[in-house]
Scaffold this active site. Structure first.
Site, PDB file in Angstrom:
ATOM      1  N   GLU A 164     -13.081  12.723  -2.082  1.00 61.05           N
ATOM      2  CA  GLU A 164     -14.420  13.231  -1.761  1.00 61.05           C
ATOM      3  C   GLU A 164     -14.820  12.876  -0.343  1.00 61.05           C
ATOM      4  O   GLU A 164     -15.464  13.664   0.349  1.00 61.05           O
ATOM      5  CB  GLU A 164     -15.444  12.661  -2.757  1.00 61.05           C
ATOM      6  CG  GLU A 164     -16.835  13.245  -2.627  1.00 61.05           C
ATOM      7  CD  GLU A 164     -17.723  12.545  -1.609  1.00 61.05           C
ATOM      8  OE1 GLU A 164     -18.759  13.118  -1.215  1.00 61.05           O
ATOM      9  OE2 GLU A 164     -17.382  11.409  -1.171  1.00 61.05           O
ATOM     10  N   GLU A 165     -14.431  11.679   0.110  1.00 61.19           N
ATOM     11  CA  GLU A 165     -14.960  11.166   1.374  1.00 61.19           C
ATOM     12  C   GLU A 165     -14.515  11.951   2.601  1.00 61.19           C
ATOM     13  O   GLU A 165     -15.300  12.173   3.508  1.00 61.19           O
ATOM     14  CB  GLU A 165     -14.571   9.689   1.546  1.00 61.19           C
ATOM     15  CG  GLU A 165     -15.241   8.742   0.572  1.00 61.19           C
ATOM     16  CD  GLU A 165     -16.740   8.611   0.778  1.00 61.19           C
ATOM     17  OE1 GLU A 165     -17.311   9.337   1.605  1.00 61.19           O
ATOM     18  OE2 GLU A 165     -17.345   7.785   0.081  1.00 61.19           O
ATOM     19  N   HIS A 194     -16.142   9.805  -7.652  1.00 60.95           N
ATOM     20  CA  HIS A 194     -14.914   9.905  -6.851  1.00 60.95           C
ATOM     21  C   HIS A 194     -14.231   8.557  -6.693  1.00 60.95           C
ATOM     22  O   HIS A 194     -14.862   7.535  -6.434  1.00 60.95           O
ATOM     23  CB  HIS A 194     -15.166  10.584  -5.504  1.00 60.95           C
ATOM     24  CG  HIS A 194     -16.050   9.851  -4.543  1.00 60.95           C
ATOM     25  ND1 HIS A 194     -15.571   8.878  -3.692  1.00 60.95           N
ATOM     26  CD2 HIS A 194     -17.370   9.982  -4.256  1.00 60.95           C
ATOM     27  CE1 HIS A 194     -16.559   8.442  -2.925  1.00 60.95           C
ATOM     28  NE2 HIS A 194     -17.666   9.079  -3.250  1.00 60.95           N
ATOM     29  N   HIS A 249     -20.604   3.333   3.286  1.00 65.32           N
ATOM     30  CA  HIS A 249     -19.507   3.482   4.254  1.00 65.32           C
ATOM     31  C   HIS A 249     -19.350   2.288   5.192  1.00 65.32           C
ATOM     32  O   HIS A 249     -18.744   2.418   6.256  1.00 65.32           O
ATOM     33  CB  HIS A 249     -19.705   4.747   5.109  1.00 65.32           C
ATOM     34  CG  HIS A 249     -19.682   6.018   4.333  1.00 65.32           C
ATOM     35  ND1 HIS A 249     -19.861   7.250   4.942  1.00 65.32           N
ATOM     36  CD2 HIS A 249     -19.508   6.270   3.007  1.00 65.32           C
ATOM     37  CE1 HIS A 249     -19.792   8.204   4.022  1.00 65.32           C
ATOM     38  NE2 HIS A 249     -19.593   7.624   2.835  1.00 65.32           N
ATOM     39  N   ASP A 281     -20.087   3.022  -3.312  1.00 66.32           N
ATOM     40  CA  ASP A 281     -19.661   4.388  -2.994  1.00 66.32           C
ATOM     41  C   ASP A 281     -18.142   4.506  -3.070  1.00 66.32           C
ATOM     42  O   ASP A 281     -17.471   4.296  -2.069  1.00 66.32           O
ATOM     43  CB  ASP A 281     -20.162   4.770  -1.599  1.00 66.32           C
ATOM     44  CG  ASP A 281     -19.869   6.207  -1.244  1.00 66.32           C
ATOM     45  OD1 ASP A 281     -19.687   7.036  -2.160  1.00 66.32           O
ATOM     46  OD2 ASP A 281     -19.844   6.519  -0.043  1.00 66.32           O
ATOM     47  N   ASP A 297     -22.745   9.615  -7.774  1.00 68.01           N
ATOM     48  CA  ASP A 297     -22.244   9.305  -6.427  1.00 68.01           C
ATOM     49  C   ASP A 297     -23.391   8.909  -5.507  1.00 68.01           C
ATOM     50  O   ASP A 297     -23.447   9.308  -4.355  1.00 68.01           O
ATOM     51  CB  ASP A 297     -21.484  10.511  -5.858  1.00 68.01           C
ATOM     52  CG  ASP A 297     -20.804  10.193  -4.519  1.00 68.01           C
ATOM     53  OD1 ASP A 297     -20.640   8.997  -4.204  1.00 68.01           O
ATOM     54  OD2 ASP A 297     -20.474  11.140  -3.783  1.00 68.01           O
TER      55      ASP A 297
END
Length: 462
Positions: free
Chosen positions: A325-326, A279, A423, A291, A353
């Protein structure tokens, strides 16, 4: 006797060399190409350092779309195109602030608003705080929650070798904690960051109010693991202490964005599609290099290697860089919607991912026959220290795909350090090791090749 032994050795050596299959030779070549000529690390450097954070709806997300499209076009693929998708546009606003208010003491702690959260009042929110270990604790507390901030403090379990298991056991409090606490009259929630390490980085992530009416939405934020430890200890000393936090995030109207797609057309079964992807969006606190910048460039590297070697796939190989995606999954859903509309037949999908760390194997979503088939490829990967072929979740974006006969797999890197960065503001380019990233790309290329050559096991007719 000595001549006989020598002759036997020479024959055996010759047989061993002769018996090396084309598959083994090609896989060795994939690893050589990835480790000596790869572009994935330089692609990632640009995505991370020149473009930066790529939250859906942002100007930098759009810049990443155009950059990756240009790079795929430069590879000379058969097709490169953009697929429109409307995505959420949530913005963080000013940097958040938070304090533990213990009598006259005022102690700052690091927090960040969770994706999709509403803001506090402009002056912030101050209230007593009540600690719980999870959503299941709320019902027992009942009316005691009303007017308070709920502090979800269930940590990730360090005993699990597979750290995604620990993440899965905790992430419900981040995603649904605010929604559930609001039902009991909470005025806000603070959630311990999904991180095994004790540090000062709050970790972002998506949360959802579900079907709550908007007037019941309450602000929610993640607190760093060090902050959570301090807050918990402080509450044990003074259960009546108060907590203050201020955030100015908001949700704006949806924005037009794109999935980025490139293809190598199949020469035997062009209607059979194999997807490899990651992503393109990331959270806004950092570059999103682990990520999922890593997964994006590894997927691009797969088609670069195959194209560079003039490989003619039997099936169509399609690299897909999914958007959103997030905080919504809109890119994966849109891809499936268009696939159904076009009556496309996907036979295989591979997603990266889980970070750019050393590849260990694959998690597989398939029926028994296809799990067994992929596990039968183990010997090809053994020389590269790739050995884990287990049943498990393959990936969020490819989870949307519903072709009748489809096999899904997720690249499975070593996960021990992943949640140190996931994140958080330290998910930057320097967190990715060039060689580990390249090994992952070679491992993905090898599985794509083996599936393309050998096909999948089709369901038996009744």
């Amino acid at each position: 006797m000595k001549k006989t032994i020598l002759l036997t050795v020479l024959v055996l050596n010759g047989l061993t060399s002769f018996a090396q299959s084309n598959d083994e030779k090609n896989i060795k070549l994939f690893y050589k190409k990835a480790l000596t000529e790869s572009k994935c690390y330089s692609w990632l450097e640009y995505l991370s350092n020149d473009i930066g954070a790529r939250l859906s709806g942002s100007a930098t997300a759009e810049e990443a779309v155009q950059y990756t499209k240009r790079q795929l076009e430069s590879l000379g693929l058969d097709k490169v195109y953009l697929q429109e998708v409307m995505v959420p546009h949530w913005v963080r606003g000013e940097k958040e602030t938070a304090f533990i208010l213990n009598g006259k003491e005022k102690t700052a702690v690091p927090i960040c608003a969770l994706g999709g959260s509403v803001a506090t009042a402009k002056t912030g929110l101050t209230a007593e705080i009540i600690e719980v270990q999870g959503i299941s604790d709320l019902a027992a507390l009942g009316d005691k929650i009303k007017g308070k901030i709920v502090f979800f403090n269930r940590p990730m379990n360090p005993e699990n070798i597979e750290t995604f298991v620990s993440y899965g056991a905790c992430v419900d409090q981040r995603f649904a904690g605010a929604k559930e606490a609001a039902k009991f009259g909470a005025v806000g929630t603070i959630v311990r960051s999904m991180n095994l390490r004790l540090d000062d980085f709050p970790h972002a992530g998506a949360q959802s109010y579900g079907d709550l009416p908007k007037e019941q939405y309450i602000p929610t934020a993640a607190i760093s693991t060090n902050g959570a430890e301090l807050l918990s200890k402080s509450l044990k000393v003074n259960p009546a202490l108060k907590f203050y936090f201020k955030q100015s995030c908001q949700t704006l109207p949806d924005v037009l964005s794109y999935n980025v797609i490139g293809e190598l057309t199949g020469t035997v079964n062009p209607g059979n599609i194999m997807v490899v992807g990651g992503h393109l969006d990331s959270w806004d606190l950092a570059d999103g290099s682990q990520d999922d910048g890593a997964g994006v460039v590894q997927s691009m590297e797969v088609v670069r290697i195959l194209k560079n070697l003039n490989y003619k796939p039997k099936n169509t190989i399609r690299v897909v860089l999914f958007m959103n995606e997030e905080n919504g999954g809109k890119g994966g859903a849109k891809y499936e919607e268009e696939s159904k509309k076009n009556n496309e037949n996907h036979i295989f999908a591979l997603e990266s991912d889980s970070g750019g760390f050393t590849p260990r194997g694959f998690s597989i979503e398939a029926d028994d026959a296809n799990v067994k088939k992929i596990q039968g490829f183990k010997d090809f990967f053994e020389p590269y220290l790739v050995h884990s072929f287990t049943i498990g979740h393959a990936g969020s974006d490819i989870s949307h795909l519903t072709s009748k006969a489809i096999v899904k797999a997720g690249l499975k890197p070593d996960s021990q350090r992943y949640f140190d960065y996931h994140h958080a503001a330290n998910d930057k380019f320097d967190a990715v090791n060039k060689r580990e990233l390249e090994l992952g790309a070679a491992t993905m290329t090898s599985l794509i090749y083996l599936i393309d050559q050998n096909g999948i096991e089709l369901p038996k007719a009744n």
